[in-house]
Design a protein around this motif. Structure first.
Motif, mmCIF file in Angstrom:
data_model
loop_
_atom_site.group_PDB
_atom_site.id
_atom_site.type_symbol
_atom_site.label_atom_id
_atom_site.label_comp_id
_atom_site.label_asym_id
_atom_site.label_seq_id
_atom_site.Cartn_x
_atom_site.Cartn_y
_atom_site.Cartn_z
ATOM 1 N N MET A 161 0.831 -1.201 0.000
ATOM 2 C CA MET A 161 0.000 0.000 0.000
ATOM 3 C C MET A 161 0.872 1.259 0.000
ATOM 4 S SD MET A 161 -2.897 1.293 2.758
ATOM 5 C CE MET A 161 -1.730 1.502 4.118
ATOM 6 N N VAL A 162 1.837 1.318 0.891
ATOM 7 C CA VAL A 162 2.714 2.497 0.977
ATOM 8 C C VAL A 162 3.565 2.624 -0.290
ATOM 9 C CG1 VAL A 162 4.576 3.601 2.288
ATOM 10 C CG2 VAL A 162 2.754 2.371 3.501
ATOM 11 N N ASN A 163 4.042 1.500 -0.805
ATOM 12 C CA ASN A 163 4.873 1.520 -2.012
ATOM 13 C C ASN A 163 4.124 2.129 -3.196
ATOM 14 O OD1 ASN A 163 7.391 0.720 -3.383
ATOM 15 N ND2 ASN A 163 6.080 -0.687 -4.497
ATOM 16 N N SER A 164 2.812 1.890 -3.274
ATOM 17 C CA SER A 164 2.038 2.416 -4.401
ATOM 18 C C SER A 164 1.854 3.924 -4.319
ATOM 19 C CB SER A 164 0.667 1.727 -4.466
ATOM 20 O OG SER A 164 -0.119 2.060 -3.330
ATOM 21 N N TRP A 165 2.136 4.517 -3.156
ATOM 22 C CA TRP A 165 2.014 5.977 -3.014
ATOM 23 C C TRP A 165 3.277 6.713 -3.420
ATOM 24 C CZ3 TRP A 165 0.016 6.008 2.752
ATOM 25 C CH2 TRP A 165 -1.230 5.357 2.797
ATOM 26 N N LEU A 166 4.380 6.009 -3.514
ATOM 27 C CA LEU A 166 5.655 6.679 -3.777
ATOM 28 C C LEU A 166 5.711 7.176 -5.215
ATOM 29 C CD1 LEU A 166 8.131 4.283 -1.949
ATOM 30 C CD2 LEU A 166 7.069 6.362 -1.071
ATOM 31 N N PRO A 167 6.148 8.421 -5.426
ATOM 32 C CA PRO A 167 6.234 8.957 -6.788
ATOM 33 C C PRO A 167 7.442 8.402 -7.524
ATOM 34 C CG PRO A 167 7.073 10.556 -5.234
ATOM 35 C CD PRO A 167 6.575 9.392 -4.415
#
Length: 419
Positions: A161-167
């Protein structure tokens, strides 16, 4: 143009709108004399100065709209809606500045307004501050259940989930796995889901998504961070086997913005979590690997708020160390085996286990096609088993643990023994 340093989350920190505009105005004034400036351009420059002395502006790159706040230190940013924009236009015109509402709109919708990413802003505050304690495990263990793999599986899902937020990351797949919390009413499932996001990102939580409205779904996937598929038992088998399965693996979404003229591609941000009051809810055996289904044994402990700063600092630290954000083949098999207990059971499924078991070898059992097994069951129990169950029944046979199968000229055969 004045810039601040790049944040550790990978997104440039915002530059001051006022400083940016001040430099532009200075260049304009240096290159022209007052007599050369047209009335129109002078009015626009005065309008920009008027507005930026009274308001702070930023463009929310996630929600795709401009936000504003007054210069008061206690003022918070709000979306700049059409009514507010019209009021600002009237303020400018009452001040004697000759501009139109179109001039004001052109400025407020231009790239003179600095870009602001609320996700990167929050993650930048967390990055590098982890104290080494396992906060993700603490959070997972507030969910009482009998699945020995839950804490490990939740950790992988949370990192994804957090990884998918990284630009600036190119994702081949989206976060395609969904924790599914199953219990009766009053077990704090929705509260747990909502508390996964910190206050700074609470705008990114949604629990009222209508899966039949594809436009709404795609917009939520590009603008929300966590979507709770509440009352998952109400999602039809047809949707589970079709649209939902495809949606969960998308890394990007394609859609047309409101009033847009063409289709654009947006990175997918949203991950999914689900809750249910019923147990027999998974209608697609081949798609069951996309769920981490757990039956709650007691209400989730929500007496303490998670330490979000440390929770996300840990996630960022683990991602930097290269910890996996997907499930390998072995874990996927464990997940599918676990989820068999939550599959929708048809009469034919029950009767199969009453009359057949997987055979260990050909001396013990016999190779039969799906149609042959189905026919024998109908002979035993009669018309209670409907012919239209045949396709779904055949699909489920392929996922019965220990049931051997092989290809033949007449179709797939299974090695079974009559009970």
């Amino acid at each position: 143009m004045t810039k601040r340093t790049t944040t550790t989350a990978g997104q440039p920190a915002p530059k001051s709108t006022k400083a940016c505009l001040h430099i532009d105005l200075t260049k304009e004034e240096a290159s022209r004399t007052n007599s050369e400036q047209s009335t129109s351009s002078k009015g626009i420059l005065e309008m920009i100065k008027f507005l930026t002395e009274r308001y702070r502006f930023r463009f929310n790159t996630v929600m795709k709209y401009t936000e504003y706040a007054t210069m008061s230190s206690s003022s918070t940013y709000q979306p700049l809606d059409p009514r507010t924009q019209k009021r600002m236009t009237l303020e400018v015109q009452v001040a004697g500045i000759e501009v139109s509402i179109k001039d004001v709109r052109n400025f407020l919708e231009s790239d003179c307004i600095y870009d602001y990413n609320p996700i990167s802003e929050f993650l930048a505050k967390c990055d590098g501050s982890w104290d080494g304690h396992d906060y993700i495990a603490d959070l997972a263990q507030t969910v009482p259940n009998n699945n020995p793999h839950w804490t490990s599986w939740f950790r992988t899902w949370f990192l994804a989930m957090v990884n998918s937020w990284l630009p600036n990351k190119k994702h081949t797949y989206g976060n395609s796995v969904v924790p599914l919390l199953i219990s009766g009413q009053g077990y704090n499932k929705s509260t747990f889901c909502r508390r996964l996001l910190p206050d700074e990102l609470e705008w990114g939580y949604s629990d009222n998504l209508t899966l039949s409205d594809k436009r709404q779904v795609y917009q939520a996937m590009s603008q929300q961070l966590l979507v709770n598929l509440d009352e998952f038992n109400q999602v039809s088998p047809k949707v589970q086997q079709g649209f939902l399965k495809n949606m969960l693996q998308l890394p990007t979404v394609k859609m047309k913005r409101p009033y847009g003229s063409h289709i654009e591609t947006f990175p997918r941000l949203a991950s999914f979590i689900a809750t249910s009051n019923l147990e027999d809810i998974l209608a697609d055996p081949s798609g069951n690997r996309r769920f981490i289904a757990v039956r709650l044994t007691h209400p989730i402990r929500v007496n303490r708020m998670p330490n979000h700063r440390q929770l996300y600092a840990q996630a960022l630290a683990l991602l930097k160390c290269g910890e996996r954000t997907w499930f390998d083949g072995y874990q996927t098999k464990l997940i599918m085996k676990n989820n068999q207990q939550f599959e929708v059971q048809m009469p034919v499924d029950h009767y199969f286990h009453n009359y057949f078991v997987p055979a260990k070898n050909e001396e013990e059992g016999k190779w039969l096609t799906v149609a042959e097994i189905f026919s024998q069951l109908r002979q035993e129990v009669g018309s209670i088993i409907k012919p239209n169950n045949l396709i779904g029944f055949g699909r489920k046979l392929g996922y019965i643990h220990g049931l051997k199968h092989k290809r033949s000229a007449t179709g797939t055969k299974y090695l079974v023994k009559r009970v």
